[in-house]
Design a protein around this motif. Structure first.
Motif, PDB file in Angstrom:
ATOM      1  N   ARG A   1     -54.689 -57.742  32.863  1.00 51.52           N
ATOM      2  CA  ARG A   1     -53.481 -56.960  33.141  1.00 51.52           C
ATOM      3  C   ARG A   1     -53.740 -55.908  34.212  1.00 51.52           C
ATOM      4  O   ARG A   1     -52.896 -55.654  35.071  1.00 51.52           O
ATOM      5  CB  ARG A   1     -52.972 -56.295  31.858  1.00 51.52           C
ATOM      6  N   LYS A   2     -54.892 -55.279  34.146  1.00 51.44           N
ATOM      7  CA  LYS A   2     -55.192 -54.215  35.106  1.00 51.44           C
ATOM      8  C   LYS A   2     -55.349 -54.745  36.529  1.00 51.44           C
ATOM      9  O   LYS A   2     -55.086 -54.025  37.496  1.00 51.44           O
ATOM     10  CB  LYS A   2     -56.470 -53.476  34.689  1.00 51.44           C
TER      11      LYS A   2
ATOM     12  N   ARG B   1     -57.062 -57.300  28.663  1.00 51.81           N
ATOM     13  CA  ARG B   1     -56.732 -55.997  29.245  1.00 51.81           C
ATOM     14  C   ARG B   1     -57.179 -55.928  30.705  1.00 51.81           C
ATOM     15  O   ARG B   1     -56.485 -55.366  31.553  1.00 51.81           O
ATOM     16  CB  ARG B   1     -57.378 -54.866  28.438  1.00 51.81           C
TER      17      ARG B   1
ATOM     18  N   ARG C   1     -56.324 -40.825  33.955  1.00 55.75           N
ATOM     19  CA  ARG C   1     -57.231 -40.195  32.997  1.00 55.75           C
ATOM     20  C   ARG C   1     -58.620 -40.015  33.594  1.00 55.75           C
ATOM     21  O   ARG C   1     -59.299 -39.010  33.344  1.00 55.75           O
ATOM     22  CB  ARG C   1     -57.310 -41.044  31.730  1.00 55.75           C
TER      23      ARG C   1
ATOM     24  N   ASN D   1     -47.650 -48.032  34.513  1.00 57.85           N
ATOM     25  CA  ASN D   1     -48.301 -49.109  33.776  1.00 57.85           C
ATOM     26  C   ASN D   1     -49.647 -48.638  33.215  1.00 57.85           C
ATOM     27  O   ASN D   1     -50.125 -47.536  33.513  1.00 57.85           O
ATOM     28  CB  ASN D   1     -48.442 -50.374  34.634  1.00 57.85           C
ATOM     29  N   ASP D   2     -50.251 -49.477  32.388  1.00 60.12           N
ATOM     30  CA  ASP D   2     -51.501 -49.098  31.724  1.00 60.12           C
ATOM     31  C   ASP D   2     -52.599 -48.776  32.735  1.00 60.12           C
ATOM     32  O   ASP D   2     -53.398 -47.855  32.534  1.00 60.12           O
ATOM     33  CB  ASP D   2     -51.971 -50.228  30.803  1.00 60.12           C
ATOM     34  N   ALA D   3     -52.622 -49.543  33.822  1.00 54.69           N
ATOM     35  CA  ALA D   3     -53.671 -49.337  34.822  1.00 54.69           C
ATOM     36  C   ALA D   3     -53.549 -47.958  35.469  1.00 54.69           C
ATOM     37  O   ALA D   3     -54.554 -47.297  35.750  1.00 54.69           O
ATOM     38  CB  ALA D   3     -53.593 -50.432  35.888  1.00 54.69           C
ATOM     39  N   TRP D   4     -52.303 -47.510  35.707  1.00 55.00           N
ATOM     40  CA  TRP D   4     -52.117 -46.174  36.291  1.00 55.00           C
ATOM     41  C   TRP D   4     -52.561 -45.090  35.307  1.00 55.00           C
ATOM     42  O   TRP D   4     -53.252 -44.137  35.681  1.00 55.00           O
ATOM     43  CB  TRP D   4     -50.662 -45.955  36.688  1.00 55.00           C
ATOM     44  N   ARG D   5     -52.149 -45.224  34.055  1.00 53.64           N
ATOM     45  CA  ARG D   5     -52.505 -44.197  33.070  1.00 53.64           C
ATOM     46  C   ARG D   5     -54.018 -44.087  32.910  1.00 53.64           C
ATOM     47  O   ARG D   5     -54.562 -42.989  32.777  1.00 53.64           O
ATOM     48  CB  ARG D   5     -51.830 -44.503  31.734  1.00 53.64           C
ATOM     49  N   GLU D   6     -54.683 -45.234  32.934  1.00 54.19           N
ATOM     50  CA  GLU D   6     -56.142 -45.220  32.816  1.00 54.19           C
ATOM     51  C   GLU D   6     -56.770 -44.567  34.045  1.00 54.19           C
ATOM     52  O   GLU D   6     -57.703 -43.759  33.933  1.00 54.19           O
ATOM     53  CB  GLU D   6     -56.656 -46.652  32.653  1.00 54.19           C
TER      54      GLU D   6
ATOM     55  N   PRO E   1     -52.348 -50.329  39.712  1.00 58.26           N
ATOM     56  CA  PRO E   1     -51.962 -49.077  39.045  1.00 58.26           C
ATOM     57  C   PRO E   1     -50.738 -48.474  39.729  1.00 58.26           C
ATOM     58  O   PRO E   1     -50.773 -48.153  40.920  1.00 58.26           O
ATOM     59  CB  PRO E   1     -53.208 -48.203  39.219  1.00 58.26           C
TER      60      PRO E   1
ATOM     61  N   THR F   1     -62.719 -49.451  31.523  1.00 57.23           N
ATOM     62  CA  THR F   1     -63.435 -48.607  30.575  1.00 57.23           C
ATOM     63  C   THR F   1     -64.910 -49.020  30.567  1.00 57.23           C
ATOM     64  O   THR F   1     -65.267 -50.112  31.041  1.00 57.23           O
ATOM     65  CB  THR F   1     -62.865 -48.770  29.161  1.00 57.23           C
TER      66      THR F   1
END
Length: 359
Positions: free
Chosen positions: A338-339, A335, A228, A220-225, A206, A299
């Motif tokens: 990627r994380k 996904r 959140r 990146n997506d991992a940071w945004r997740e 992330p 998730t």
């Protein structure tokens, strides 16, 4: 100073004369730009290449953002006091900056294209251009990531850029843009697979990149997740904005580490990169807590699928058990790859097991 609204006259001699685009010198310069892709010399060589095609007297490279002030990265044959005047007094009225903020697009842009009559234009055109001995400007805009771009500018001290100069600029722009995109790709690849010891493959974790004004450039997506799910992440980043490189801050059960970029790093000159990592743990810990921490970036659905994978169930068995299609299971698995920065189911399971201390 020439008025941008007046017709273009016969061009006056410039400090740097254009070379023929079929000459050995031109191809040598093209080769040099290709050779330094991914290095800190790239944009300087790129502006030299553009200058070899167009008669000019001076050049600038400026990083523009739609949400932060302009950043002068490089100049040639521009007095230091002129750069200071621009940075401290006139960057806010730069018509090229206004063009980019108003959703300008990559390409060749002339001074007359960004003319917008009013007080800002008068300050720039009648005051700054006089101080800087600028008679005409030719800009090339190259997009980067997010809200940013690089502006490469060639200037004339006397007279105007000719129609031939402008035609050449538009002719070579697609090649320059292609080099620029390759350079950005090389930079991101280096972040994924760094050569130096100070950055350890952070882009697979992330990751958030901010410019020196604290404005997001990349996440990146991992940071945004993670952001959140962990509100404490914002507080950790705020504390690290004034910390030295390599410092860490706790963000709940995780740890954020900061690295500081040099002023010539093109994605975020003088900016910072924040990386979320698992904290150092005691040799013995609560297995359930360690597992929760290892799965915190996923998730609920991803956790459910991952635990079934770790129990040895196949994609078909998981799909049947959860009443989902095989395609949904595969997409969810991608996904998770990627994380965690892995490329296979086996590597994913190994990553999680190592995160909880299993060998």
């Amino acid at each position: 100073m020439a008025d941008p609204e007046q017709p273009r006259s016969v061009p006056l001699p410039a400090r740097y004369s254009a070379v023929r685009l079929n000459s050995p010198e031109w191809f040598a310069r093209v080769g040099e730009v290709a050779r330094v892709i991914g290095s800190d010399r790239f944009h300087r060589e790129l502006v030299e290449l553009a200058g070899a095609a167009i008669n000019h007297d001076a050049c600038w490279i400026i990083r523009y953002s739609r949400v932060a002030p302009p950043d002068v990265l490089y100049t040639k044959d521009v007095a230091s006091d002129v750069v200071a005047y621009y940075a401290n007094l006139y960057s806010s009225v730069d018509p090229f900056f206004e063009y980019w903020r108003n959703n300008g697009s990559p390409g060749v842009v002339m001074l007359n294209d960004v003319r917008s009559p009013g007080q800002s234009w008068d300050l720039y055109h009648k005051v700054f251009q006089t101080l800087a001995s600028i008679s005409d400007e030719l800009g090339m805009f190259f997009s980067t990531v997010g809200h940013c771009c690089f502006g490469l500018f060639l200037e004339r001290e006397r007279g105007r850029f000719s129609a031939s100069d402008i035609e050449r600029a538009r002719l070579i722009f697609p090649m320059l843009e292609g080099f620029h995109r390759s350079h950005l790709g090389a930079l991101f690849n280096d972040l994924r697979n760094p050569r130096g010891p100070q950055v350890e493959g952070f882009i697979t974790r992330p990751t958030l990149i901010e410019d020196r004004f604290g404005v997001d450039v990349f996440a990146n997506d991992a940071w945004r997740e993670a952001a959140r799910r962990a509100p404490a992440l914002a507080d950790a980043v705020a504390a690290l904005r004034v910390a030295e490189a390599g410092q860490t801050r706790a963000a709940g059960a995780l740890t954020v580490k900061v690295e500081v970029f040099d002023r010539d790093f093109p994605l975020a000159p003088g900016g910072r990169m924040y990386v979320l990592d698992a904290p150092e743990r005691e040799e013995e810990g609560d297995p359930d807590q360690l597992l929760d921490e290892a799965l915190s970036i996923f998730t609920p659905r991803e956790k459910e699928i991952l635990l079934l994978l770790m129990n040895g169930q196949t994609t078909g068995e998981i799909a049947q058990k959860l009443s989902l299609s095989k395609g949904t299971i595969k997409n969810c698995r991608l996904r998770m790859y990627r994380k965690t920065g892995v490329g296979s189911e086996r590597a994913l399971v190994k990553h999680v097991m190592q995160s909880i201390g299993a060998r």
